[in-house]
Design an enzyme around this catalytic site. Structure first.
Site, PDB file in Angstrom:
ATOM      1  CG  LEU A 111      -1.170  -6.914  -3.521  1.00 21.70           C
ATOM      2  CD1 LEU A 111       0.202  -7.365  -2.798  1.00 21.70           C
ATOM      3  CD2 LEU A 111      -1.507  -8.321  -2.952  1.00 21.70           C
ATOM      4  CG  ASN A 179      -0.926  -2.217 -12.685  1.00 17.40           C
ATOM      5  OD1 ASN A 179      -1.264  -3.117 -12.024  1.00 17.40           O
ATOM      6  ND2 ASN A 179      -2.142  -1.847 -12.714  1.00 17.40           N
ATOM      7  CD  GLU A 180       2.564  -5.694  -9.272  1.00 17.94           C
ATOM      8  OE1 GLU A 180       2.305  -6.519  -8.922  1.00 17.94           O
ATOM      9  OE2 GLU A 180       2.899  -5.656 -10.551  1.00 17.94           O
TER      10      GLU A 180
END
Length: 304
Positions: A111, A179-180
């Site tokens: 994102l 890995n947010e």
């Protein structure tokens, strides 16, 4: 059983055109004239997505993400990916898709963080909806899908790969994972449940709390990817694997896929507004905005 009956009815209608086209090709051994007249490459001027018809297998589309420099997923890019996939679904001459990057070295960095920084709640909600809509289509499409992961694939990039039917990743110093949390962001329930379906509960629990980024070898070991090959072979191997999917009768393959994926897709669909509200409320909190701001500042300093 009622749910499975509905899936069967829906799937039967959706695959009928693709199956008819497939049977025509198998029976006649010929490629329809209309298909031959179509361009092998198309992309709207300034678009983020390139679509190339495979030169050997006419029913395979190679979808190349091309939003430089790292295929960051912003609202416009997600919308274009969704529309591209919808067009391919509605074109009976296509039965399979290879999803890859036009820029080897990065499949997708996930994102676009700037889409979540200092934006209005209305914009943030629209951005998140575009991600939901694209994911639901990719995850449940009747097209057979193979991810040709030719570079780094963190966060949203990993989500796209996990949503495909098969995943081929390049060997090398690349990473992949959800890995947010490293950015101070929480992966929503549908990210988590997708990874649980892929890697199991314990591996997912550890990975999402730590924001684990796997090497290709580690990703293969835990099931995030199905195969690793040299970078130059990623697309060709993805094509070979996709052909296996296309050798299965469409109606049986699609119904099997829908029976396995219908529940999670419908869970998000039924909770879509709730999920948007949760994300928007979370991401616009002062503490989260400050965390994202520090991350973006760090990226600027690295470039200097």
């Amino acid at each position: 059983m009622e749910a499975l009956r509905k899936i069967g009815q829906t799937g039967g209608c959706l695959v009928s055109r693709a199956l008819s086209a497939s049977l025509h090709r198998r029976q006649t051994g010929a490629v329809p004239l209309l298909l031959l007249q179509q361009k092998r490459y198309y992309a709207d001027p300034g678009s983020y997505v390139q679509v190339v018809r495979d030169t050997v297998y006419e029913d395979i589309a190679v979808v190349k993400m091309n939003r430089k420099p790292v295929n960051g997923l912003n609202k416009d890019f997600l919308t274009e990916l969704n529309i591209t996939l919808e067009k391919l679904e509605n074109n009976a001459s296509y039965r399979g898709v290879i999803l890859t990057s036009a820029n080897p070295g990065v499949f997708s960095a996930g994102l676009d963080i700037t889409e979540m920084y200092q934006k209005s709640p209305e914009y943030t909600s629209a951005f998140w909806r575009s991600l939901q809509d694209f994911w639901m289509r990719l995850y449940s499409t009747n097209l057979a899908t193979v991810a040709a992961i030719n570079g780094h694939s963190p966060a949203g990039g990993c989500l796209m790969a996990l949503s495909c039917d098969y995943r081929v990743m390049a060997q090398g110093k690349f990473t992949i994972g959800l890995n947010e949390v490293q950015l101070g962001i929480v992966a929503p329930f549908w990210f988590q449940e997708l990874m649980i379906r892929t890697c199991g509960e314990r591996e997912t629990e550890k990975a999402l709390q730590l924001g684990t980024l796997y090497s290709p070898e580690e990703a293969l070991k835990v099931g995030v990817v199905d195969e690793i090959v040299p970078l130059e072979d990623v697309t060709s191997v993805a094509r070979e694997r996709l052909i296996k999917w296309l050798q299965i009768p469409d109606h049986a393959r699609v119904l099997s896929k829908q029976m396995g994926r219908h529940q999670l897709r419908e869970k998000l669909h039924s909770k879509q507004e709730e999920d948007i509200a949760f994300f928007t409320n979370f991401i616009t909190k002062d503490a989260i905005q400050k965390s994202i701001g520090r991350y973006l500042e760090g990226l600027k300093n690295r470039k200097k």
